[in-house]
Scaffold this motif. Sequence first.
Motif, mmCIF file in Angstrom:
data_model
loop_
_atom_site.group_PDB
_atom_site.id
_atom_site.type_symbol
_atom_site.label_atom_id
_atom_site.label_comp_id
_atom_site.label_asym_id
_atom_site.label_seq_id
_atom_site.Cartn_x
_atom_site.Cartn_y
_atom_site.Cartn_z
ATOM 1 N N ARG A 156 0.818 -1.220 0.000
ATOM 2 C CA ARG A 156 0.000 0.000 0.000
ATOM 3 C C ARG A 156 0.851 1.270 0.000
ATOM 4 N N ASP B 121 0.601 4.666 -2.457
ATOM 5 C CA ASP B 121 0.654 6.060 -1.995
ATOM 6 C C ASP B 121 1.786 6.827 -2.674
ATOM 7 N N HIS C 202 0.976 7.656 -6.334
ATOM 8 C CA HIS C 202 0.033 8.774 -6.437
ATOM 9 C C HIS C 202 0.730 10.103 -6.165
ATOM 10 N N PRO D 199 -5.601 7.531 -3.116
ATOM 11 C CA PRO D 199 -5.274 6.205 -2.604
ATOM 12 C C PRO D 199 -6.256 5.798 -1.514
#
Length: 153
Positions: free
Chosen positions: A93, A97, A100, A114
Amino acid sequence: MLRLARTWFEGERYNAMLDHVSLGVTDIKRSRRFYDAVLIPLGLVRIVDFGEDRGLDYGAAPGSTGVEFTITREADVRTPVPGAHICFRAPDRAAVDAFHAAALAHGGRNDGLPGLRAKYHADYYGAFVLDPDGHRIEAVCHAPTSPAIVANG
């Protein structure tokens, strides 16, 4: 009888439906800066540069068999293409992030912050951006934050 192709890549079994994906862009220099930045958190780097105003290949490993994503300069790029987007798999994850954030810092536009997208599945963590030419791209991590617990019974 249908047989699935199985190949070996970098010492590991590598099964993939697609060999690579290519997008047309209007400005190679601008797109080079953008994709160099947004693909690094996802484990992809520029592995071939075809020179000024031609195109670039990105992949996780050097060489022609490592190409996964290509951009080429095109005089006329029409975006957005309704219903189309390219999704890159992220290792975690934090990489989503970082993808983005890098996109917004390098000329991309937000098209979905996100976060979890439970409508796809409980652990679908993705982010959407528009690249400098308006192509919709996404990074996704499917991994749960903790192992599943299965009750004995």
